[in-house]
Design an enzyme around this catalytic site. Structure first.
Site, mmCIF file in Angstrom:
data_model
loop_
_atom_site.group_PDB
_atom_site.id
_atom_site.type_symbol
_atom_site.label_atom_id
_atom_site.label_comp_id
_atom_site.label_asym_id
_atom_site.label_seq_id
_atom_site.Cartn_x
_atom_site.Cartn_y
_atom_site.Cartn_z
ATOM 1 N N THR A 85 6.730 0.988 4.949
ATOM 2 C CA THR A 85 5.895 1.742 3.857
ATOM 3 C C THR A 85 4.434 2.182 4.301
ATOM 4 O OG1 THR A 85 5.296 1.399 1.454
ATOM 5 C CG2 THR A 85 4.895 -0.536 3.082
ATOM 6 N N ASN A 86 3.746 2.435 3.455
ATOM 7 C CA ASN A 86 2.286 2.986 3.748
ATOM 8 C C ASN A 86 1.315 2.470 2.838
ATOM 9 O OD1 ASN A 86 2.094 4.733 1.501
ATOM 10 N ND2 ASN A 86 3.946 5.579 2.085
ATOM 11 N N ALA A 87 0.106 2.833 2.695
ATOM 12 C CA ALA A 87 -1.120 1.850 2.022
ATOM 13 C C ALA A 87 -1.379 2.570 0.814
ATOM 14 C CB ALA A 87 -2.366 2.398 2.958
#
Ligand code: C5P
Length: 414
Positions: free
Chosen positions: A212-214
């Site tokens: 995933t990402n931030a």
């Protein structure tokens, strides 16, 4: 929080007898903080739970109870407050006052004022669950809804009797969202459907791990709220959010880019404005393991093959070329370098009407922060840099720009 809708509005807040009256104090405070002029009218029973002074202090205006005393020398306060109101909220609304409103009784200052007002009505019932489920209460509530009152809650939860059941007053934020929804009815997006994507997609590696990402989803949630406050019917298609979701907005919860693509394409034919604020993974594991991936003794590395995810906005562009919808498509470009060049390239590649560019390496901008500094780039070449502002304010600006381009494009209601 946006003040555009509530600032300067006259809001009549009716408070009736019930333990949830203490929560009405919070609602009063939130309304006043948003810039509304709040006229509080309490029933006698409400004052057994919370004193009028609390509401006077929070609203900065005298909270009233009695029909027969005339604070400020006004002999007919119910007529004047009724005429001045832009919106009336009753929270908590007891079974007794609910019945009186349905029948048109006017035996105290609150019921007399509500009978005299033409302002739209938001009702937040709160009572013991058997009182709520009683057919007579249900019939009265239905009568009021049929006359156009907006009912918020009641929710299911712990009641004053300590029993669990339906009858708990909706939370102040939820009531506030309903109030905003009512005030927004004549907004520029009334009758329009806005779809916003938000959050960072999750691409599974195995049943318990994912890439995933931030992205927190804050910007997408703020955009959904801003669209709702302009009167739109809003759908938020979101990957897991790190922030509470918005009220008064339909939500479609997804996890992966493919799920998000499917949800957005299904909605696209009925969408007026699509805003792609989600951080969509460009790649996903080619072959997610069916069972948890195990390490083996001596294993020094693990190679995972990634394959390209669909570009949602590019697929929307292809569909739009065929069916003419969504009428307006807005993308985001979160960049760490060459902001304007990269954003311009994406604007063209994804055939967008507008792209919102932000440098996520800037302090105060980008993932997880409460503020954002953006530049708007339009398909016709216009470039507009906006000052650093809260994500709520930024969302309002983006929506205003989308509404303006909707006008330029001569959008016909779908
Ligand atoms: O290409 P890039 O990911 O930088 O583009 C960002 C914009 O494109 C955002 O609006 C994002 O929501 C959207 N996007 C998309 N599908 C992808 C990747 C990004 O719709 N696979």
């Amino acid at each position: 929080m946006s003040d555009q809708l509530l600032s300067g509005k006259r809001v009549l807040l009716g408070v009736t007898g019930g333990i949830a009256a203490y929560k009405a104090a919070d609602l009063c405070s939130k309304l006043a903080q948003a810039g509304a002029q709040v006229d509080v009218i309490m029933t006698e029973a409400a004052t057994r739970f919370v004193g009028p002074l609390t509401f006077s202090a929070l609203s900065g205006r005298p909270a009233r109870v009695d029909m027969w005393t005339a604070p400020g020398g006004d002999p007919i306060p119910h007529v004047h407050m009724a005429a001045a109101a832009d919106l009336a909220i009753v929270a908590p609304l007891s079974a007794n006052t609910l019945a009186k409103l349905a029948l048109g009784l006017a035996d105290n200052l609150l019921t007399a004022t509500l009978l005299a007002t033409e302002a739209p009505l938001v009702l937040a019932p709160a009572m013991e669950s058997h009182m709520w489920s009683n057919p007579v209460t249900q019939a009265h509530a239905k009568t009021l809804r049929k006359r156009g009152a907006v009912q918020v809650g009641p929710g299911v939860g712990r009641l004053a009797s300590s029993a669990l059941g339906a009858g708990r007053m909706a939370e102040p934020v939820e009531i506030l969202a309903a109030a905003r929804g009512v005030l927004a009815r004549s907004g520029p997006l009334a009758g329009r459907r806005v779809v916003v994507t938000a959050g960072g997609t999750q691409e599974p590696l195995d049943p318990v791990r994912y890439i995933t990402n931030a992205s927190s989803g804050k910007m997408g949630v703020a955009l959904a709220e801003a669209a709702r406050d302009l009167g739109a019917e809003v759908t938020l298609v979101h990957a897991p959010l790190a922030v509470p979701g918005p009220y008064g907005v339909e939500r479609v919860s997804v996890r992966t880019a493919i799920e998000m693509r499917d949800a957005v394409l299904a909605l696209a034919p009925a969408t007026d404005i699509l805003i792609g604020a989600a951080a969509v993974a460009d790649f996903r594991p080619a072959d997610p393991a069916a069972q948890k991936i195990k390490k083996t003794p001596g294993q020094a590395a693990l190679t995972i093959e990634l394959v390209r995810n669909p570009d949602i906005l590019a697929e929307v562009a292809a569909l739009r070329a065929e069916i003419g919808r969504p009428a307006v498509v807005v993308g985001f470009a979160a960049e760490t370098q060459d902001l304007l060049a990269n954003a311009t390239a994406k604007l063209a590649a994804k055939r967008l009407d507008m792209i919102v560019a932000n440098d996520v390496t800037d302090p105060g901008s980008g993932f997880g922060s409460d503020t954002n500094q953006i530049t708007l780039l339009y398909a016709d070449g216009r470039v507009e840099a906006l000052p650093l502002a809260s994500k709520g304010e930024v969302a309002e600006r983006v929506l205003d720009a989308a509404v303006a381009s909707m006008g330029d494009g001569g959008l016909a209601p779908g």
